[in-house]
Design an enzyme around this catalytic site. Structure first.
Site, PDB file in Angstrom:
ATOM      1  N   THR A 184       6.402 -15.542  -2.956  1.00  0.00           N
ATOM      2  CA  THR A 184       6.417 -16.984  -2.673  1.00  0.00           C
ATOM      3  C   THR A 184       5.039 -17.467  -2.221  1.00  0.00           C
ATOM      4  O   THR A 184       4.751 -18.653  -2.313  1.00  0.00           O
ATOM      5  CB  THR A 184       7.451 -17.302  -1.566  1.00  0.00           C
ATOM      6  OG1 THR A 184       7.284 -16.356  -0.506  1.00  0.00           O
ATOM      7  CG2 THR A 184       8.874 -17.219  -2.100  1.00  0.00           C
ATOM      8  N   ASP A 185       4.198 -16.553  -1.755  1.00  0.00           N
ATOM      9  CA  ASP A 185       2.936 -17.014  -1.148  1.00  0.00           C
ATOM     10  C   ASP A 185       2.032 -17.733  -2.148  1.00  0.00           C
ATOM     11  O   ASP A 185       1.546 -18.827  -1.882  1.00  0.00           O
ATOM     12  CB  ASP A 185       2.199 -15.889  -0.392  1.00  0.00           C
ATOM     13  CG  ASP A 185       1.741 -14.714  -1.239  1.00  0.00           C
ATOM     14  OD1 ASP A 185       2.166 -14.599  -2.412  1.00  0.00           O
ATOM     15  OD2 ASP A 185       0.953 -13.896  -0.722  1.00  0.00           O
ATOM     16  N   LEU A 230       2.486  -1.958   2.455  1.00  0.00           N
ATOM     17  CA  LEU A 230       2.320  -2.294   3.877  1.00  0.00           C
ATOM     18  C   LEU A 230       0.966  -2.946   4.136  1.00  0.00           C
ATOM     19  O   LEU A 230       0.572  -3.155   5.277  1.00  0.00           O
ATOM     20  CB  LEU A 230       2.486  -1.043   4.748  1.00  0.00           C
ATOM     21  CG  LEU A 230       3.852  -0.353   4.616  1.00  0.00           C
ATOM     22  CD1 LEU A 230       3.932   0.847   5.544  1.00  0.00           C
ATOM     23  CD2 LEU A 230       4.980  -1.322   4.926  1.00  0.00           C
ATOM     24  N   GLU A 274     -10.574 -10.151  -1.407  1.00  0.00           N
ATOM     25  CA  GLU A 274      -9.617  -9.423  -2.246  1.00  0.00           C
ATOM     26  C   GLU A 274      -9.533 -10.035  -3.651  1.00  0.00           C
ATOM     27  O   GLU A 274      -9.498  -9.333  -4.656  1.00  0.00           O
ATOM     28  CB  GLU A 274      -8.240  -9.404  -1.573  1.00  0.00           C
ATOM     29  CG  GLU A 274      -7.275  -8.469  -2.247  1.00  0.00           C
ATOM     30  CD  GLU A 274      -6.225  -7.888  -1.297  1.00  0.00           C
ATOM     31  OE1 GLU A 274      -6.411  -7.962  -0.067  1.00  0.00           O
ATOM     32  OE2 GLU A 274      -5.237  -7.360  -1.803  1.00  0.00           O
ATOM     33  N   ASP A 298      -0.644 -11.605   3.517  1.00  0.00           N
ATOM     34  CA  ASP A 298      -0.966 -10.348   4.194  1.00  0.00           C
ATOM     35  C   ASP A 298      -2.027 -10.558   5.258  1.00  0.00           C
ATOM     36  O   ASP A 298      -1.925 -10.056   6.383  1.00  0.00           O
ATOM     37  CB  ASP A 298      -1.474  -9.307   3.179  1.00  0.00           C
ATOM     38  CG  ASP A 298      -0.443  -8.985   2.120  1.00  0.00           C
ATOM     39  OD1 ASP A 298       0.686  -9.495   2.218  1.00  0.00           O
ATOM     40  OD2 ASP A 298      -0.786  -8.223   1.196  1.00  0.00           O
TER      41      ASP A 298
HETATM   42  P1  ADP Z   1      -1.735  -2.005  -0.083  1.00  0.00           P
HETATM   43  O1  ADP Z   1      -2.446  -3.176   0.494  1.00  0.00           O
HETATM   44  O2  ADP Z   1      -0.316  -2.290  -0.416  1.00  0.00           O
HETATM   45  O3  ADP Z   1      -1.853  -0.770   0.741  1.00  0.00           O
HETATM   46  P2  ADP Z   1      -3.690  -2.438  -2.147  1.00  0.00           P
HETATM   47  O4  ADP Z   1      -3.830  -1.899  -3.536  1.00  0.00           O
HETATM   48  O5  ADP Z   1      -3.613  -3.883  -1.955  1.00  0.00           O
HETATM   49  O6  ADP Z   1      -2.439  -1.686  -1.473  1.00  0.00           O
HETATM   50  O7  ADP Z   1      -4.911  -1.942  -1.278  1.00  0.00           O
HETATM   51  C1  ADP Z   1      -5.200  -0.566  -1.180  1.00  0.00           C
HETATM   52  C2  ADP Z   1      -6.673  -0.334  -1.406  1.00  0.00           C
HETATM   53  O8  ADP Z   1      -7.414  -0.840  -0.278  1.00  0.00           O
HETATM   54  C3  ADP Z   1      -7.049   1.138  -1.455  1.00  0.00           C
HETATM   55  O9  ADP Z   1      -6.873   1.669  -2.757  1.00  0.00           O
HETATM   56  C4  ADP Z   1      -8.509   1.095  -1.034  1.00  0.00           C
HETATM   57  O10 ADP Z   1      -9.325   0.693  -2.116  1.00  0.00           O
HETATM   58  C5  ADP Z   1      -8.522  -0.021   0.002  1.00  0.00           C
HETATM   59  N1  ADP Z   1      -8.348   0.521   1.359  1.00  0.00           N
HETATM   60  C6  ADP Z   1      -7.308   0.299   2.194  1.00  0.00           C
HETATM   61  N2  ADP Z   1      -7.480   0.925   3.371  1.00  0.00           N
HETATM   62  C7  ADP Z   1      -8.653   1.584   3.294  1.00  0.00           C
HETATM   63  C8  ADP Z   1      -9.399   2.426   4.175  1.00  0.00           C
HETATM   64  N3  ADP Z   1      -8.961   2.714   5.398  1.00  0.00           N
HETATM   65  N4  ADP Z   1     -10.572   2.919   3.738  1.00  0.00           N
HETATM   66  C9  ADP Z   1     -11.030   2.616   2.504  1.00  0.00           C
HETATM   67  N5  ADP Z   1     -10.381   1.836   1.640  1.00  0.00           N
HETATM   68  C10 ADP Z   1      -9.214   1.318   2.003  1.00  0.00           C
HETATM   69 MG    MG Z   2      -2.708  -5.003  -0.508  1.00  0.00          MG
END
Ligand code: ADP
Ligand code: MG
Length: 400
Positions: free
Chosen positions: A40-41, A143, A178, A190
């Site tokens: 919905t966002d 998450l 993002e 988020d």
């Molecule tokens: P979600 O937000 O559901 O966990 P996303 O695909 O939106 O999944 O984001 C995950 C991506 O964010 C990872 O693949 C990485 O590129 C980046 N990321 C998240 N946390 C970290 C971290 N602690 N260190 C480096 N990259 C991170």
């Molecule tokens: Mg994400």
């Protein structure tokens, strides 16, 4: 979950390995669970997430050469660029940067370009920085580890660069990073949850106006726990189904002559059904009914307490499974088994195509429900799920 202080130690150790110094400070931001209001966002609608007790910590120290260097426990190869080059890199040449580093570097870029636009000297005089990042937010589980890394980075840079941005502006910088620096077409939910979260409360957010209300959840008082059932099937945001669902929503809004699906109500659905093909209609019906379920959930919480929102969670799952078609066999199984094991409501959460489901359940049933989900996954031949509880927690903050 690892304790917050263990993550802070990891970030500090990594920082010291990188620079030989102690960091100037530690900042952190949490992941989030969306209680209700899915997809919905970006339709300008309503969502109701809460920040969880898993966090990403950024240890930061200044450097005097105008460069920014990032390193993470996920990938210990540092990535370094000149602050002055960020504007050339993003978005046009983002592919030159390894994907994970686009999150923190993209946040730096978004904050500096916003500061430049508003004529702040901070942008021109920003000091170089080293950032070391550690986290216990599961990645790709729905998450929002992405909002956690964005929120922690944005909070840290806002302080050291003395930008004076509000929490909502920091959330917007995270979203811009993002969308444009990473290339994932996500909404603002988020980041808002990660920036605005509070203990034992959810954030009722109007994604059009960004008006946010903190609504007490009262899980503790009701003896309820929020169980997360991470299927360990990773989703990929930047590609595939997520973008298609967004396109279908835009198409549906255009057919109905509205700016966004937020502008429709349940009463408009019969007309929508006459005007559009079946798939587009079902996408639209999910969003329109989900907006209504968010409003109903907030009202029900206030009037009757958290024990009464179960049927809304269940209806949300059915809508995502049947109309929006973003669930998976693993998510459906987790939801069904949790319900049979006594959950008062359960639904997949996050963007879909993998990730996690949630269940609201009495504390005394958590262990047996977790075991039942694990056993059912084994019996179905699925990979082992990761089942754990989360608590509604505080949003982004400076830790040290
Ligand atoms: P979600 O937000 O559901 O966990 P996303 O695909 O939106 O999944 O984001 C995950 C991506 O964010 C990872 O693949 C990485 O590129 C980046 N990321 C998240 N946390 C970290 C971290 N602690 N260190 C480096 N990259 C991170
Ligand atoms: Mg994400």
């Amino acid at each position: 979950m690892t304790t917050a202080s263990a993550i802070a130690t990891d970030a500090t150790v990594l920082f010291t390995e990188l620079t030989g110094d102690a960091p100037a400070g530690l900042w952190s931001a949490p992941g989030r669970v969306n209680l209700i209001g899915e997809h919905t966002d970006y339709n300008d609608g309503f969502v109701f997430p809460f920040a969880i007790d898993a966090r990403t910590v950024v240890a930061l120290g200044p450097r005097d050469d105008g460069r920014i260097r990032v390193v993470s426990t996920f990938d210990e190869t540092p990535v370094e660029v000149a602050l002055a080059d960020l504007d050339d890199l993003f978005p046009a040449r983002r592919d030159e940067i390894v994907e994970w580093a686009r999150y923190p570097l993209g946040v730096a870029w978004a904050l500096l370009s916003a500061a430049l636009l508003s004529g702040q000297d901070a942008a021109a005089s920003a000091t170089g920085v080293d950032l070391a990042i550690a986290s216990d937010v599961p990645v790709g589980a729905g998450l929002s580890s992405s909002a956690a890394i964005e929120g922690a980075t944005a909070s840290a840079l806002n302080d050291v660069w003395e930008l004076g941005r509000t929490r909502v502006e920091l959330a917007q910088a995270g979203r811009r990073a993002e969308n444009e620096a990473v290339g994932a077409p996500t909404g603002i939910m988020d980041q808002m949850a990660s920036m605005l979260g509070q203990a034992d409360a959810g954030i009722f957010l109007d994604c059009r106006t960004l008006a946010a209300e903190v609504v007490e959840l009262g899980f503790d008082a009701a003896g309820l726990e929020l169980l997360v059932m991470d299927t360990q099937v990773s989703h990929a945001h930047s590609t595939g189904g997520y973008g298609e669902r967004r396109a279908a929503c835009e198409h549906g809004a255009a057919i109905m002559g509205v700016a966004a699906l937020r502008d429709l109500s349940v009463a408009d659905l019969p007309r929508a059904q006459q005007l559009m093909d079946d798939v587009t209609f079902r996408r639209v019906r999910h969003v329109v009914t989900e907006d209504q379920r968010v409003l109903d959930a907030v009202r029900t919480l206030r009037d009757e307490g958290s024990g009464a929102i179960g049927p809304l969670l269940d209806a949300s799952h059915a809508s995502m499974r049947d109309d929006f078609e973003i669930s998976t066999p693993e998510l459906d199984l987790a939801v069904e088994v949790a319900r049979s094991a006594g959950a008062i409501g359960a639904r997949m959460t996050g963007g879909g195509f993998g990730g996690a489901a949630i269940a609201l359940i009495e504390r005394s049933l958590v262990a047996s429900a977790s075991a039942a989900v694990e056993a059912a996954f084994a019996a179905a031949g699925f990979g082992a799920p990761h089942v754990f509880t989360v608590r509604p927690s505080e949003g982004a903050r400076r830790d040290a």
